[in-house]
Motif scaffolding. Structure first.
Motif, PDB file in Angstrom:
ATOM      1  N   LEU A   1      -5.831 -21.629  -4.780  1.00  0.00           N
ATOM      2  CA  LEU A   1      -6.860 -22.523  -5.308  1.00  0.00           C
ATOM      3  C   LEU A   1      -6.942 -23.821  -4.527  1.00  0.00           C
ATOM      4  N   VAL A   2      -8.136 -24.390  -4.504  1.00  0.00           N
ATOM      5  CA  VAL A   2      -8.325 -25.764  -4.040  1.00  0.00           C
ATOM      6  C   VAL A   2      -8.632 -26.618  -5.269  1.00  0.00           C
ATOM      7  N   GLU A   3      -8.856 -27.906  -5.072  1.00  0.00           N
ATOM      8  CA  GLU A   3      -8.895 -28.854  -6.177  1.00  0.00           C
ATOM      9  C   GLU A   3      -9.850 -28.446  -7.300  1.00  0.00           C
ATOM     10  N   ASP A   4     -11.055 -27.988  -6.961  1.00  0.00           N
ATOM     11  CA  ASP A   4     -12.047 -27.712  -8.005  1.00  0.00           C
ATOM     12  C   ASP A   4     -12.370 -26.231  -8.138  1.00  0.00           C
ATOM     13  N   SER A   5     -11.426 -25.365  -7.804  1.00  0.00           N
ATOM     14  CA  SER A   5     -11.687 -23.920  -7.811  1.00  0.00           C
ATOM     15  C   SER A   5     -12.046 -23.369  -9.183  1.00  0.00           C
ATOM     16  N   ILE A   6     -11.416 -23.890 -10.244  1.00  0.00           N
ATOM     17  CA  ILE A   6     -11.567 -23.255 -11.559  1.00  0.00           C
ATOM     18  C   ILE A   6     -12.023 -24.240 -12.634  1.00  0.00           C
ATOM     19  N   VAL A   7     -12.713 -25.307 -12.213  1.00  0.00           N
ATOM     20  CA  VAL A   7     -13.301 -26.249 -13.158  1.00  0.00           C
ATOM     21  C   VAL A   7     -14.801 -26.336 -12.889  1.00  0.00           C
ATOM     22  N   PRO A   8     -15.583 -26.753 -13.870  1.00  0.00           N
ATOM     23  CA  PRO A   8     -17.022 -26.899 -13.639  1.00  0.00           C
ATOM     24  C   PRO A   8     -17.299 -27.905 -12.527  1.00  0.00           C
ATOM     25  N   GLN A   9     -18.258 -27.582 -11.683  1.00  0.00           N
ATOM     26  CA  GLN A   9     -18.641 -28.493 -10.602  1.00  0.00           C
ATOM     27  C   GLN A   9     -19.889 -29.291 -10.959  1.00  0.00           C
ATOM     28  N   GLY A  10     -20.586 -28.882 -11.989  1.00  0.00           N
ATOM     29  CA  GLY A  10     -21.767 -29.608 -12.448  1.00  0.00           C
ATOM     30  C   GLY A  10     -21.681 -29.828 -13.941  1.00  0.00           C
ATOM     31  N   ASP A  11     -22.814 -29.754 -14.592  1.00  0.00           N
ATOM     32  CA  ASP A  11     -22.839 -29.930 -16.040  1.00  0.00           C
ATOM     33  C   ASP A  11     -22.140 -28.757 -16.739  1.00  0.00           C
ATOM     34  N   ALA A  12     -21.511 -29.064 -17.843  1.00  0.00           N
ATOM     35  CA  ALA A  12     -20.864 -28.032 -18.649  1.00  0.00           C
ATOM     36  C   ALA A  12     -20.991 -28.411 -20.115  1.00  0.00           C
ATOM     37  N   ARG A  13     -20.981 -27.427 -20.971  1.00  0.00           N
ATOM     38  CA  ARG A  13     -20.915 -27.673 -22.407  1.00  0.00           C
ATOM     39  C   ARG A  13     -19.453 -27.874 -22.768  1.00  0.00           C
ATOM     40  N   VAL A  14     -19.176 -28.925 -23.487  1.00  0.00           N
ATOM     41  CA  VAL A  14     -17.795 -29.352 -23.715  1.00  0.00           C
ATOM     42  C   VAL A  14     -17.372 -29.053 -25.145  1.00  0.00           C
ATOM     43  N   GLY A  15     -16.191 -28.463 -25.285  1.00  0.00           N
ATOM     44  CA  GLY A  15     -15.657 -28.136 -26.594  1.00  0.00           C
ATOM     45  C   GLY A  15     -15.137 -29.349 -27.333  1.00  0.00           C
ATOM     46  N   ALA A  16     -14.736 -29.123 -28.578  1.00  0.00           N
ATOM     47  CA  ALA A  16     -14.303 -30.219 -29.442  1.00  0.00           C
ATOM     48  C   ALA A  16     -12.801 -30.461 -29.406  1.00  0.00           C
ATOM     49  N   VAL A  17     -12.006 -29.445 -29.052  1.00  0.00           N
ATOM     50  CA  VAL A  17     -10.547 -29.565 -29.096  1.00  0.00           C
ATOM     51  C   VAL A  17     -10.047 -30.153 -27.785  1.00  0.00           C
ATOM     52  N   SER A  18      -9.363 -31.291 -27.881  1.00  0.00           N
ATOM     53  CA  SER A  18      -8.877 -31.985 -26.676  1.00  0.00           C
ATOM     54  C   SER A  18      -7.525 -31.460 -26.240  1.00  0.00           C
ATOM     55  N   PHE A  19      -7.152 -31.823 -25.018  1.00  0.00           N
ATOM     56  CA  PHE A  19      -5.833 -31.455 -24.502  1.00  0.00           C
ATOM     57  C   PHE A  19      -4.736 -32.124 -25.356  1.00  0.00           C
ATOM     58  N   ALA A  20      -4.959 -33.375 -25.765  1.00  0.00           N
ATOM     59  CA  ALA A  20      -3.968 -34.056 -26.600  1.00  0.00           C
ATOM     60  C   ALA A  20      -3.816 -33.361 -27.942  1.00  0.00           C
ATOM     61  N   ASP A  21      -4.927 -32.941 -28.550  1.00  0.00           N
ATOM     62  CA  ASP A  21      -4.860 -32.218 -29.814  1.00  0.00           C
ATOM     63  C   ASP A  21      -4.039 -30.946 -29.656  1.00  0.00           C
ATOM     64  N   PHE A  22      -4.316 -30.235 -28.587  1.00  0.00           N
ATOM     65  CA  PHE A  22      -3.593 -28.986 -28.349  1.00  0.00           C
ATOM     66  C   PHE A  22      -2.107 -29.250 -28.101  1.00  0.00           C
ATOM     67  N   ALA A  23      -1.806 -30.218 -27.251  1.00  0.00           N
ATOM     68  CA  ALA A  23      -0.402 -30.514 -26.931  1.00  0.00           C
ATOM     69  C   ALA A  23       0.364 -30.934 -28.189  1.00  0.00           C
ATOM     70  N   ALA A  24      -0.276 -31.718 -29.040  1.00  0.00           N
ATOM     71  CA  ALA A  24       0.382 -32.152 -30.272  1.00  0.00           C
ATOM     72  C   ALA A  24       0.651 -30.953 -31.186  1.00  0.00           C
ATOM     73  N   GLY A  25      -0.311 -30.070 -31.255  1.00  0.00           N
ATOM     74  CA  GLY A  25      -0.131 -28.885 -32.085  1.00  0.00           C
ATOM     75  C   GLY A  25       0.930 -27.969 -31.538  1.00  0.00           C
ATOM     76  N   ALA A  26       0.988 -27.840 -30.202  1.00  0.00           N
ATOM     77  CA  ALA A  26       1.971 -26.959 -29.581  1.00  0.00           C
ATOM     78  C   ALA A  26       3.367 -27.492 -29.748  1.00  0.00           C
ATOM     79  N   ALA A  27       3.495 -28.816 -29.964  1.00  0.00           N
ATOM     80  CA  ALA A  27       4.821 -29.421 -30.050  1.00  0.00           C
ATOM     81  C   ALA A  27       5.411 -29.301 -31.453  1.00  0.00           C
ATOM     82  N   VAL A  28       4.598 -28.862 -32.419  1.00  0.00           N
ATOM     83  CA  VAL A  28       5.089 -28.757 -33.806  1.00  0.00           C
ATOM     84  C   VAL A  28       6.019 -27.561 -33.965  1.00  0.00           C
TER      85      VAL A  28
END
Length: 249
Positions: free
Chosen positions: A222-249
């Motif tokens: 992979l290069v820097e932007d291989s697997i992320v949107p390069q333009g507009d994208a529809r964004v979900g509601a669950v954040s990385f912090a929300d997920f990390a906090a839940g995973a740590a429980v």
């Protein structure tokens, strides 16, 4: 509407069926376990009888390049032919962000082949491309482990919750054919190795995670932007912090 969800018993499919049912649609889960086999054709015509929309969120049981290509092309051909017979007006398929930018990956090449068949299939279509799911973090780590060390490329990563993906797919299915491909992703962009490190820490897994630019992902470097949107994208509601906090429980 009658909406058939192929792969409707899996992680995404079950949630798509639930969303569509809650919205008042007749949502039918189609999978080998329900008597519908898109590789052999068994039960497909019966499942699609009277259907307005087909949603394909199925996945190959094997990720070997030849196997996965055979799965997606055979399954898609079976569905498109059956849709033409049944008068289905809309085919929605779930794909992967960056699939067309990583030709060294046999899995992603197979997803591109699937998309191209849908484009040319004669049925109205919408392709929803998603980034990697939060829930797949442990599986990614396992696949990247060499001699007990997890080697992950330190590139941009924008994971998304499966619940958000299912919601976007259900919305596409309930709408009109768009004849376009669009990306969906989580709200936060992090480094791929940081994500995997957080997942393992939250699970109490003490494996070392090494940032390795040469580490392959599904066979591709992979290069820097291989697997992320390069333009507009529809964004979900669950954040990385929300997920990390839940995973740590």
């Amino acid at each position: 509407m009658k909406i058939v969800v192929v792969g409707g018993t899996g992680l995404i499919g079950k949630q798509v069926v639930a969303h569509l049912t809650d919205a008042g649609h007749e949502a039918v889960a189609a999978a080998p376990s329900t008597g519908v086999d898109t590789l052999t054709g068994q039960g497909v015509d019966e499942a699609l009888a009277g259907a307005d929309v087909v949603v394909d969120v199925s996945n190959s049981p094997s990720f070997a390049p030849d196997d996965v290509l055979r799965f997606f092309t055979t399954s898609t051909r079976t569905l498109l032919d059956a849709e033409a017979r049944a008068g289905v007006r809309h085919h929605v398929v779930l794909s992967i962000v960056g699939a067309d930018r990583n030709p060294d990956s046999g899995y992603l090449r197979a997803k591109v082949a699937q998309e191209e068949m849908v484009h040319a299939g004669g049925v109205g279509w919408t392709v929803v491309r998603a980034t990697q799911f939060f829930e797949f973090g442990p599986r990614i780590a396992d696949g990247a482990t060499v001699d007990g060390v997890v080697r992950i490329p330190p590139v941009a990563f924008q994971p998304v919750a499966s619940a958000d993906v299912a919601r976007f797919v259900a919305e596409a299915a309930a709408g009109d054919p768009r004849g376009e491909t669009y990306d969906v992703a989580g709200p936060d962009r992090v480094r791929f190795d940081e994500f995997v490190r957080a997942v393992l820490a939250g699970a109490g897994d003490d494996r070392e995670v090494v940032a390795d630019p040469a580490a392959p992902y599904f066979g591709a470097v992979l290069v820097e932007d291989s697997i992320v949107p390069q333009g507009d994208a529809r964004v979900g509601a669950v954040s990385f912090a929300d997920f990390a906090a839940g995973a740590a429980v």
